[in-house]
Design a protein around this motif. Structure first.
Motif, PDB file in Angstrom:
ATOM      1  N   PRO A  58      21.475  82.589 -26.394  1.00  0.00           N
ATOM      2  CA  PRO A  58      21.816  82.161 -25.207  1.00  0.00           C
ATOM      3  C   PRO A  58      22.396  83.117 -24.306  1.00  0.00           C
ATOM      4  O   PRO A  58      22.087  82.903 -23.076  1.00  0.00           O
ATOM      5  N   PHE A 115      12.291  73.701 -19.510  1.00  0.00           N
ATOM      6  CA  PHE A 115      11.688  72.598 -20.048  1.00  0.00           C
ATOM      7  C   PHE A 115      10.745  71.855 -19.511  1.00  0.00           C
ATOM      8  O   PHE A 115      10.782  72.084 -18.318  1.00  0.00           O
ATOM      9  N   ASN A 173      14.403  68.581 -17.297  1.00  0.00           N
ATOM     10  CA  ASN A 173      15.345  67.999 -18.157  1.00  0.00           C
ATOM     11  C   ASN A 173      16.714  68.344 -17.804  1.00  0.00           C
ATOM     12  O   ASN A 173      17.634  68.916 -18.416  1.00  0.00           O
ATOM     13  N   ILE A 196      29.396  74.967 -21.948  1.00  0.00           N
ATOM     14  CA  ILE A 196      29.042  75.086 -23.280  1.00  0.00           C
ATOM     15  C   ILE A 196      29.580  76.516 -24.001  1.00  0.00           C
ATOM     16  O   ILE A 196      30.106  76.530 -25.015  1.00  0.00           O
ATOM     17  N   LEU A 218      15.748  64.222 -27.546  1.00  0.00           N
ATOM     18  CA  LEU A 218      15.643  65.620 -28.392  1.00  0.00           C
ATOM     19  C   LEU A 218      15.522  66.556 -27.383  1.00  0.00           C
ATOM     20  O   LEU A 218      16.262  67.803 -27.641  1.00  0.00           O
ATOM     21  N   ALA A 219      14.908  66.434 -26.129  1.00  0.00           N
ATOM     22  CA  ALA A 219      14.976  67.344 -25.179  1.00  0.00           C
ATOM     23  C   ALA A 219      16.320  67.937 -24.571  1.00  0.00           C
ATOM     24  O   ALA A 219      16.624  68.990 -24.432  1.00  0.00           O
ATOM     25  N   LYS A 220      17.173  66.908 -24.354  1.00  0.00           N
ATOM     26  CA  LYS A 220      18.517  67.287 -23.981  1.00  0.00           C
ATOM     27  C   LYS A 220      19.182  67.879 -25.216  1.00  0.00           C
ATOM     28  O   LYS A 220      20.058  68.700 -24.802  1.00  0.00           O
ATOM     29  N   ALA A 229      17.779  69.920 -27.307  1.00  0.00           N
ATOM     30  CA  ALA A 229      17.428  71.139 -27.297  1.00  0.00           C
ATOM     31  C   ALA A 229      17.750  71.982 -26.358  1.00  0.00           C
ATOM     32  O   ALA A 229      18.281  73.140 -26.513  1.00  0.00           O
ATOM     33  N   LEU A 230      18.094  71.504 -25.063  1.00  0.00           N
ATOM     34  CA  LEU A 230      18.633  72.061 -24.039  1.00  0.00           C
ATOM     35  C   LEU A 230      20.079  72.526 -24.319  1.00  0.00           C
ATOM     36  O   LEU A 230      20.378  73.784 -24.006  1.00  0.00           O
ATOM     37  N   ALA A 231      20.960  71.727 -24.940  1.00  0.00           N
ATOM     38  CA  ALA A 231      22.168  72.205 -25.223  1.00  0.00           C
ATOM     39  C   ALA A 231      22.197  73.387 -26.101  1.00  0.00           C
ATOM     40  O   ALA A 231      22.873  74.421 -26.196  1.00  0.00           O
ATOM     41  N   ARG A 232      21.188  72.881 -27.228  1.00  0.00           N
ATOM     42  CA  ARG A 232      21.231  73.934 -28.316  1.00  0.00           C
ATOM     43  C   ARG A 232      20.765  75.331 -27.742  1.00  0.00           C
ATOM     44  O   ARG A 232      21.096  76.468 -28.187  1.00  0.00           O
ATOM     45  N   SER A 233      19.964  75.339 -26.917  1.00  0.00           N
ATOM     46  CA  SER A 233      19.272  76.669 -26.321  1.00  0.00           C
ATOM     47  C   SER A 233      20.314  77.377 -25.594  1.00  0.00           C
ATOM     48  O   SER A 233      20.367  78.670 -25.639  1.00  0.00           O
ATOM     49  N   TYR A 234      21.635  76.643 -24.979  1.00  0.00           N
ATOM     50  CA  TYR A 234      22.789  77.527 -24.678  1.00  0.00           C
ATOM     51  C   TYR A 234      23.916  77.697 -25.720  1.00  0.00           C
ATOM     52  O   TYR A 234      24.899  78.076 -25.304  1.00  0.00           O
ATOM     53  N   GLY A 235      23.252  77.526 -27.133  1.00  0.00           N
ATOM     54  CA  GLY A 235      24.202  77.771 -28.127  1.00  0.00           C
ATOM     55  C   GLY A 235      25.232  76.806 -28.515  1.00  0.00           C
ATOM     56  O   GLY A 235      26.437  77.106 -28.961  1.00  0.00           O
ATOM     57  N   ALA A 236      24.979  75.560 -28.043  1.00  0.00           N
ATOM     58  CA  ALA A 236      25.990  74.454 -28.188  1.00  0.00           C
ATOM     59  C   ALA A 236      26.311  73.983 -29.719  1.00  0.00           C
ATOM     60  O   ALA A 236      25.230  74.097 -30.548  1.00  0.00           O
ATOM     61  N   GLN A 268      29.897  69.981 -29.605  1.00  0.00           N
ATOM     62  CA  GLN A 268      29.656  69.903 -28.062  1.00  0.00           C
ATOM     63  C   GLN A 268      28.434  69.065 -27.864  1.00  0.00           C
ATOM     64  O   GLN A 268      28.550  68.282 -26.825  1.00  0.00           O
ATOM     65  N   LYS A 319      29.008  66.179 -25.144  1.00  0.00           N
ATOM     66  CA  LYS A 319      28.376  66.314 -23.755  1.00  0.00           C
ATOM     67  C   LYS A 319      27.019  65.644 -23.855  1.00  0.00           C
ATOM     68  O   LYS A 319      26.506  65.720 -22.746  1.00  0.00           O
ATOM     69  N   ILE A 320      26.532  65.418 -24.952  1.00  0.00           N
ATOM     70  CA  ILE A 320      25.117  64.948 -24.723  1.00  0.00           C
ATOM     71  C   ILE A 320      25.130  63.305 -25.580  1.00  0.00           C
ATOM     72  O   ILE A 320      24.711  62.358 -24.621  1.00  0.00           O
TER      73      ILE A 320
END
Lengths: 276, 288
Positions: A95, A102, A106, A123, B184-186, B188-195, B199, B203-204
């Motif tokens: 990150p 995306f 998204n 986050i 899944l996209a949401k 993935a979004l959170a995970r891409s920011y290291g969630a 979290q 948050k999702i």
């Protein structure tokens, strides 16, 4: 299994100015276990993306473009091969360096635009850089919409918001997964120009996945063509068009010539297994 | 999406006129939370006219047929009784029924929510537990009241437990539907920011499930209030309650009091509905 032995050309950098490999894709292979049997999404794809380079990955649907991008972002693992970012193998999301944009924006529908942009900071437990966000909203024409909810915004505005969300993190690498695929042609042109303008100022390393040939040529320094089932690198094209790019360029012979050539590569790639 | 073509939206500079709640999400729970509130003056006046029509027609028929008040409550007398006696006798019953309901809903819904959140993480557990939850939803929990009276005595607890058993599974099945909606996209979004997993949950997954959780609370609380009043009719605590009043007034033939008590139960039900409607509007309107 003759295709396993065939070598795949790794693309060379367009210009000498970007000589260090930011991202190295080394024999990336991905096999999904589907109900109907294993699906070969990627087959030994190797390529380098250089620092501050804009690379488009082009191919028809089902050629593993998104799979490759997700692997680069660390969102899923490869079956074989590896991906290096700054020389370090990618084993999970990064990150602090990588921003992912995306398909279809998204955005989180229960947050307004500003809260969506602040989401990554929440986050990461980081302080929100107000000034940077205000400046980015200004540049993307979103000032005044901070408190609108995603469903109140057009597709183009939503995608601009998602770009702001990524850029506010000041990533050195942007991975974009068909970000403008759901937009109409006019909005797409606008978004492309906006993206190039933003990029000309901050110069991240961008990997942009698309199935639109003219979009790929318009944006990229280099276009990597993938072929479907299994996804492999067919050819890499340098795009020698000068920057800043304008919409007028898309009507010039040089551009059209490139389009014809790349379209040929995509089509022959889909017919035969490999075209180097 | 809205009626405005997407291409035009970029050109429209302001959105003061928000696309109102005329749009529905993929799951049409709008019947519960998005009653198209009477907005125009015409709608309001017709609504009142229908009420007045029924009210006075009933009064007229009862007067004309000289029906005695111990057979059927007359609307006007019912309202009079309601207004005069509310502060004295009925307020106590209302507080008893209300506390049974609130305590039961709190216990049942908390258990239902926690179970839903845990079970949706494990598909196997979900499959094994689901039939039992269905049995709990379909079995009238009222039937347990006499048994619990014998076991636990004449306090409030037997009814609180019954209310919890009636409302909890309702919250649970709706919350399960909500938690199963994994975008899944949401994620993935959170995970891409290291969630972290936690979290992503807060948050999702929770916000995604919230509209269905609100529906669960709404249905669960309606079940809960029915069960609370019904349980009191079957076997009330030594504190009484609205259900006990209904049985008592019916046996006395005091129909205006009986009618007034029904009015209180009805108002209580509508209030509960309004509370969850407002909660849904505040926390889950993004799906509308």
């Amino acid at each position: 299994m003759s295709h396993l032995s065939s070598s795949v050309r790794s693309a060379a950098p367009a210009t000498a100015q970007c000589a260090t490999a930011k991202i190295s894709i080394l024999e990336a292979t991905k096999i999904y276990a589907a109900k109907t049997g294993p699906v070969h999404a990627l087959e030994r794809v190797s390529a380098d993306v250089y620092e501050r380079e804009f690379v488009c990955i082009l191919g028809p649907s089902g050629c593993g473009k998104t799979t490759l991008l997700w692997a680069m972002s660390g969102l899923h693992a490869l079956t074989g091969g590896e991906i290096l970012l700054d020389g370090q193998p990618v084993q999970g999301p990064r990150p602090d360096q990588v921003g992912v944009i995306f398909q279809e924006a998204n955005l989180l529908p229960w947050r307004n635009l500003l809260e969506n942009i602040e989401f990554p900071f929440e986050i990461k437990h980081q302080k929100v850089p107000r000034d940077l966000i205000v400046a980015l909203l200004e540049q993307t024409g979103l000032a005044g919409f901070e408190h609108s909810f995603p469903r109140e915004l057009s597709g183009g505005m939503q995608q601009r918001a998602s770009i702001v969300r990524a850029l506010a993190q000041a990533p050195s690498v942007l991975l974009m997964d068909e970000p403008f695929g759901a937009l109409d042609a006019f909005t797409r042109d606008e978004m492309n120009l906006l993206l190039l303008r933003l990029w000309s100022e901050s110069r991240q390393t961008i990997v942009f996945v698309t199935h639109n040939i003219s979009e790929a040529i318009f944006l990229a320094d280099r276009v990597l063509v993938l072929t479907p089932r299994p996804g492999r690198l067919a050819r890499a094209f340098d795009i020698p068009l000068p920057r800043p790019r304008t919409v007028e360029m898309t009507f010039e012979t040089e551009f059209l010539e490139l389009m014809r050539e790349i379209k040929g590569a995509v089509e022959s790639g889909s017919r035969r297994t490999l075209e180097v | 999406m809205s009626q405005v073509p997407t291409e035009l939206r970029d050109e429209i500079p302001t959105f003061e006129e928000r696309p109102v709640a005329a749009e529905h999400g993929p799951i049409d729970w709008s019947a519960l939370t998005h009653v198209q509130g009477a907005r125009s003056a015409l709608e309001v006046s017709v609504l009142i006219a229908i009420f007045a029509g029924i009210f006075f027609l009933l009064q007229g028929i009862l007067d004309w047929t000289h029906t005695p008040t111990y057979v059927f409550p007359k609307p006007i007398e019912t309202v009079k009784t309601f207004v005069n006696d509310f502060t004295t006798s009925e307020l106590h019953s209302l507080s008893v029924t209300g506390s049974e309901f609130l305590a039961g809903l709190a216990i049942g819904s908390t258990a239902g929510l926690v179970l839903a959140a845990l079970l949706t993480q494990k598909p196997f557990a979900e499959k094994v537990i689901a039939p039992y939850v269905l049995v709990m939803v379909t079995t009238p929990m009222l039937a347990l009241v006499p048994l619990l009276r014998l076991l636990l005595g004449f306090g409030l607890w037997p009814i609180i437990i019954t209310v919890a058993l009636a409302s909890g599974p309702m919250v649970m099945i709706n919350a399960t539907t909500g938690f199963r909606r994994t975008d899944l996209a949401k994620i993935a979004l959170a995970r891409s920011y290291g969630a972290s997993t936690l979290q992503i949950f807060w948050k999702i997954r929770i916000p995604l499930a919230l509209p269905m959780i609100v529906v669960g609370y709404m249905v669960g609380s309606i079940f809960g209030i029915l069960t609370a009043v019904g349980s009191e009719m079957v076997a009330a605590s030594n504190q009484g309650g609205l259900g006990k009043d209904l049985v008592y007034y019916a046996s006395l033939g005091d129909m205006p009091q009986f009618g007034a008590t029904i009015l209180i139960v009805a108002i209580l039900g509508v209030l509960i509905y309004i509370v969850f409607y407002l909660i849904g509007k505040r926390w889950a309107s993004w799906e509308a």
